[in-house]
Motif scaffolding. Structure first.
Motif, PDB file in Angstrom:
ATOM      1  N   ALA A 148       3.262 -11.057  21.189  1.00 27.02           N
ATOM      2  CA  ALA A 148       3.493 -12.359  20.563  1.00 27.02           C
ATOM      3  C   ALA A 148       2.247 -12.900  19.873  1.00 27.02           C
ATOM      4  O   ALA A 148       2.291 -13.971  19.274  1.00 27.02           O
ATOM      5  N   THR A 149       1.127 -12.184  19.943  1.00 27.21           N
ATOM      6  CA  THR A 149      -0.114 -12.652  19.337  1.00 27.21           C
ATOM      7  C   THR A 149      -0.255 -12.113  17.922  1.00 27.21           C
ATOM      8  O   THR A 149       0.432 -11.173  17.516  1.00 27.21           O
ATOM      9  N   ARG A 150      -1.153 -12.715  17.153  1.00 28.24           N
ATOM     10  CA  ARG A 150      -1.475 -12.254  15.816  1.00 28.24           C
ATOM     11  C   ARG A 150      -2.897 -11.717  15.811  1.00 28.24           C
ATOM     12  O   ARG A 150      -3.781 -12.333  16.420  1.00 28.24           O
ATOM     13  N   PRO A 151      -3.144 -10.584  15.178  1.00 30.79           N
ATOM     14  CA  PRO A 151      -2.164  -9.764  14.471  1.00 30.79           C
ATOM     15  C   PRO A 151      -1.257  -8.992  15.426  1.00 30.79           C
ATOM     16  O   PRO A 151      -1.657  -8.666  16.545  1.00 30.79           O
ATOM     17  N   ALA A 152      -0.045  -8.728  14.959  1.00 33.69           N
ATOM     18  CA  ALA A 152       0.905  -7.970  15.763  1.00 33.69           C
ATOM     19  C   ALA A 152       0.589  -6.480  15.625  1.00 33.69           C
ATOM     20  O   ALA A 152       0.659  -5.933  14.522  1.00 33.69           O
ATOM     21  N   VAL A 153       0.243  -5.844  16.733  1.00 37.34           N
ATOM     22  CA  VAL A 153      -0.178  -4.441  16.714  1.00 37.34           C
ATOM     23  C   VAL A 153       0.516  -3.697  17.850  1.00 37.34           C
ATOM     24  O   VAL A 153       0.596  -4.205  18.971  1.00 37.34           O
ATOM     25  N   THR A 154       1.007  -2.507  17.539  1.00 36.12           N
ATOM     26  CA  THR A 154       1.558  -1.617  18.551  1.00 36.12           C
ATOM     27  C   THR A 154       0.733  -0.346  18.541  1.00 36.12           C
ATOM     28  O   THR A 154       0.667   0.358  17.525  1.00 36.12           O
ATOM     29  N   PHE A 155       0.079  -0.058  19.655  1.00 33.82           N
ATOM     30  CA  PHE A 155      -0.766   1.126  19.760  1.00 33.82           C
ATOM     31  C   PHE A 155       0.024   2.285  20.374  1.00 33.82           C
ATOM     32  O   PHE A 155       0.967   2.080  21.140  1.00 33.82           O
ATOM     33  N   GLY A 156      -0.399   3.494  20.025  1.00 33.13           N
ATOM     34  CA  GLY A 156       0.201   4.688  20.621  1.00 33.13           C
ATOM     35  C   GLY A 156       1.560   5.055  20.067  1.00 33.13           C
ATOM     36  O   GLY A 156       2.410   5.561  20.810  1.00 33.13           O
ATOM     37  N   CYS A 157       1.780   4.806  18.786  1.00 32.34           N
ATOM     38  CA  CYS A 157       3.069   5.129  18.165  1.00 32.34           C
ATOM     39  C   CYS A 157       3.115   6.595  17.746  1.00 32.34           C
ATOM     40  O   CYS A 157       2.094   7.243  17.541  1.00 32.34           O
ATOM     41  N   SER A 158       4.316   7.095  17.590  1.00 33.35           N
ATOM     42  CA  SER A 158       4.505   8.390  16.929  1.00 33.35           C
ATOM     43  C   SER A 158       4.573   8.151  15.424  1.00 33.35           C
ATOM     44  O   SER A 158       4.684   6.999  14.962  1.00 33.35           O
ATOM     45  N   LEU A 159       4.520   9.210  14.650  1.00 32.86           N
ATOM     46  CA  LEU A 159       4.593   9.061  13.194  1.00 32.86           C
ATOM     47  C   LEU A 159       5.917   8.442  12.768  1.00 32.86           C
ATOM     48  O   LEU A 159       5.967   7.592  11.879  1.00 32.86           O
ATOM     49  N   GLU A 160       6.991   8.846  13.416  1.00 31.15           N
ATOM     50  CA  GLU A 160       8.297   8.307  13.055  1.00 31.15           C
ATOM     51  C   GLU A 160       8.395   6.828  13.394  1.00 31.15           C
ATOM     52  O   GLU A 160       8.945   6.036  12.626  1.00 31.15           O
ATOM     53  N   GLN A 161       7.850   6.437  14.543  1.00 38.04           N
ATOM     54  CA  GLN A 161       7.855   5.026  14.911  1.00 38.04           C
ATOM     55  C   GLN A 161       6.987   4.212  13.954  1.00 38.04           C
ATOM     56  O   GLN A 161       7.326   3.078  13.610  1.00 38.04           O
ATOM     57  N   ALA A 162       5.869   4.789  13.544  1.00 32.11           N
ATOM     58  CA  ALA A 162       4.965   4.063  12.662  1.00 32.11           C
ATOM     59  C   ALA A 162       5.591   3.822  11.291  1.00 32.11           C
ATOM     60  O   ALA A 162       5.551   2.708  10.761  1.00 32.11           O
ATOM     61  N   TRP A 163       6.204   4.856  10.722  1.00 32.89           N
ATOM     62  CA  TRP A 163       6.783   4.731   9.391  1.00 32.89           C
ATOM     63  C   TRP A 163       8.168   4.087   9.411  1.00 32.89           C
ATOM     64  O   TRP A 163       8.655   3.628   8.389  1.00 32.89           O
ATOM     65  N   GLY A 164       8.801   4.087  10.571  1.00 36.69           N
ATOM     66  CA  GLY A 164      10.162   3.558  10.634  1.00 36.69           C
ATOM     67  C   GLY A 164      11.187   4.489  10.055  1.00 36.69           C
ATOM     68  O   GLY A 164      12.347   4.110   9.864  1.00 36.69           O
ATOM     69  N   THR A 165      10.771   5.707   9.785  1.00 37.70           N
ATOM     70  CA  THR A 165      11.648   6.726   9.215  1.00 37.70           C
ATOM     71  C   THR A 165      11.009   8.077   9.480  1.00 37.70           C
ATOM     72  O   THR A 165       9.782   8.160   9.648  1.00 37.70           O
ATOM     73  N   PRO A 166      11.774   9.151   9.549  1.00 35.54           N
ATOM     74  CA  PRO A 166      11.156  10.466   9.737  1.00 35.54           C
ATOM     75  C   PRO A 166      10.158  10.786   8.630  1.00 35.54           C
ATOM     76  O   PRO A 166      10.427  10.499   7.454  1.00 35.54           O
ATOM     77  N   PRO A 167       8.993  11.332   8.959  1.00 35.26           N
ATOM     78  CA  PRO A 167       7.995  11.647   7.928  1.00 35.26           C
ATOM     79  C   PRO A 167       8.532  12.563   6.837  1.00 35.26           C
ATOM     80  O   PRO A 167       8.028  12.532   5.707  1.00 35.26           O
ATOM     81  N   SER A 168       9.539  13.349   7.162  1.00 37.05           N
ATOM     82  CA  SER A 168      10.100  14.254   6.153  1.00 37.05           C
ATOM     83  C   SER A 168      10.769  13.491   5.015  1.00 37.05           C
ATOM     84  O   SER A 168      10.968  14.045   3.927  1.00 37.05           O
ATOM     85  N   GLU A 169      11.129  12.225   5.247  1.00 32.38           N
ATOM     86  CA  GLU A 169      11.781  11.431   4.211  1.00 32.38           C
ATOM     87  C   GLU A 169      10.777  10.675   3.338  1.00 32.38           C
ATOM     88  O   GLU A 169      11.170   9.977   2.411  1.00 32.38           O
ATOM     89  N   VAL A 170       9.495  10.790   3.663  1.00 29.55           N
ATOM     90  CA  VAL A 170       8.444  10.173   2.867  1.00 29.55           C
ATOM     91  C   VAL A 170       7.925  11.200   1.870  1.00 29.55           C
ATOM     92  O   VAL A 170       7.786  12.380   2.205  1.00 29.55           O
ATOM     93  N   GLN A 171       7.646  10.773   0.651  1.00 26.32           N
ATOM     94  CA  GLN A 171       7.145  11.691  -0.359  1.00 26.32           C
ATOM     95  C   GLN A 171       5.886  12.390   0.153  1.00 26.32           C
ATOM     96  O   GLN A 171       4.994  11.749   0.709  1.00 26.32           O
ATOM     97  N   SER A 172       5.839  13.684  -0.052  1.00 20.28           N
ATOM     98  CA  SER A 172       4.732  14.469   0.488  1.00 20.28           C
ATOM     99  C   SER A 172       3.390  14.020  -0.069  1.00 20.28           C
ATOM    100  O   SER A 172       2.390  13.954   0.655  1.00 20.28           O
TER     101      SER A 172
END
Length: 280
Positions: A148-172
Motif C-alpha cells: 500500500a506504500t509508494r512507490p508500489a514495488v513487487t520484488f522477486g517476480c518471474s518474467l511473465e509476472q513482470a511483463w504481465g504476458t508471456p515473454p514470447s509475446e513481446v517483440q524480440s
C-alpha cells in the motif's frame, strides 16, 4: 469468543475451542515480535536479562488483570446484561491495542525494511532532506502493508509476472533492448500501470534491492509527465463478428507493443538518473 459462550451456551464447546485456538495463534504471531522488541532494548547484548524482566512484568500484569476481571465480572453479573460485559471487554481491548501501538511507535529501528526504504528514496528523489532514523520510523505506516506504500514495488517476480504476458509475446528486439538496459545491474525492472515489478538476478546483493526501489521512486515521480499509450482494452459490445474481434485484438496487440516501447524509453531515462545519483 469466550464471552460469546454466555450468549450462546448451546455452542459452548465450539466457541471455547475457537477462543483457545485464536489465542494460540496470537501467541505464535506475537512471540517473534516480542523478541525483536526485546533485542531492540538490549543495548549491551543482554537480551536474556531484558526477556526475563519482560516475563516477570507480563506475569504480574496478567495476575492483576485476572483479579480485576473477576471483580468486574461479579459486579456485572448482578445486572444480568451481556451488553455491559461485551462493552467493557471492547473498551479494555481497545485500550490495550492503543497502548501497544504507542509502544511500537517508540521503537527506532536502524535497519531498513521496504516501507522505511520507500520513505528514504522518495524523499531523495523529490529533492527533500533524507529523514533521520527517528523520522523514518515515525513516518512508517505501521498498520499498512508494504503493497500500500509508494512507490508500489513487487520484488522477486518471474518474467511473465513482470511483463504481465508471456515473454514470447513481446517483440524480440524490444525484449533484447530491455535486457541490455539492465545488463550491468543485479536486477530487471518492468514499470507498468504505476507499479514496479522487479526480477532479481541470482547472487545479487541487498544493495541491488535499494537501487531498484530508488528507480521505482523516480519512475513514480516522473511517469505522470509521460503520455504512454494505453494498452488495456475491453470489448464494448457483445456478439460482434469474428472479423471485428480479430481486428480489435490486432489493434490491442499493436498498442500494447507501443506501450512497451514507451515503457522502455522511460526505463532508459530512469537508468540515466540512477547512474547520476549513484555517481553523486
Amino acid at each position: 469468543m469466550e464471552i460469546a459462550t454466555a450468549i450462546y451456551p448451546q455452542q459452548f464447546l465450539l466457541l471455547a475451542s475457537l477462543g483457545n485456538f485464536f489465542k494460540a495463534v496470537g501467541k505464535g504471531m506475537g512471540r517473534p515480535v516480542f523478541r525483536v522488541i526485546q533485542t531492540h532494548f538490549a543495548s549491551s547484548g543482554n537480551v536474556g536479562a531484558v526477556a526475563a524482566k519482560e516475563e516477570v512484568w507480563e506475569v504480574a500484569a496478567q495476575l492483576t488483570g485476572y483479579a480485576i476481571s473477576i471483580m468486574v465480572l461479579q459486579a456485572l453479573q448482578d445486572t444480568g446484561s451481556w451488553q455491559a460485559v461485551v462493552g467493557l471487554w471492547a473498551l479494555v481491548q481497545g485500550t490495550h491495542v492503543a497502548c501497544r501501538y504507542a509502544a511500537l511507535r517508540q521503537l527506532r529501528f536502524r535497519y531498513l525494511n521496504q516501507k522505511r526504504a520507500s520513505i528514504l528514496v522518495t524523499a531523495h528523489v523529490r529533492g527533500q532532506p533524507v529523514p533521520s532514523v527517528a523520522e523514518a520510523n515515525q513516518q512508517e505506516p505501521l498498520l499498512l502493508p508494504s503493497a500500500a506504500t509508494r512507490p508500489a514495488v513487487t520484488f522477486g517476480c518471474s518474467l511473465e509476472q513482470a511483463w504481465g504476458t508471456p515473454p514470447s509475446e513481446v517483440q524480440s528486439g524490444l525484449l533484447t533492448a530491455w535486457l541490455q538496459t539492465f545488463k550491468s545491474e543485479g536486477y530487471l525492472l518492468v514499470w507498468r500501470q504505476g507499479h514496479a515489478y522487479v526480477v532479481v538476478k541470482q547472487d545479487s546483493q541487498q544493495e541491488v534491492l535499494l537501487q531498484a526501489l530508488w528507480q521505482a521512486a523516480w519512475l513514480d515521480a516522473h511517469a505522470s509527465n509521460q503520455h504512454p499509450h494505453h494498452h488495456q482494452y475491453k470489448h464494448q459490445q457483445q456478439g460482434c463478428s469474428f472479423a471485428a474481434t480479430a481486428d480489435e485484438g490486432s489493434r490491442a496487440s499493436h498498442a500494447q507493443q507501443h506501450g512497451f516501447v514507451d515503457m522502455l524509453e522511460l526505463l532508459q531515462s530512469s537508468m540515466v538518473a540512477v547512474d547520476k545519483s549513484y555517481e553523486g
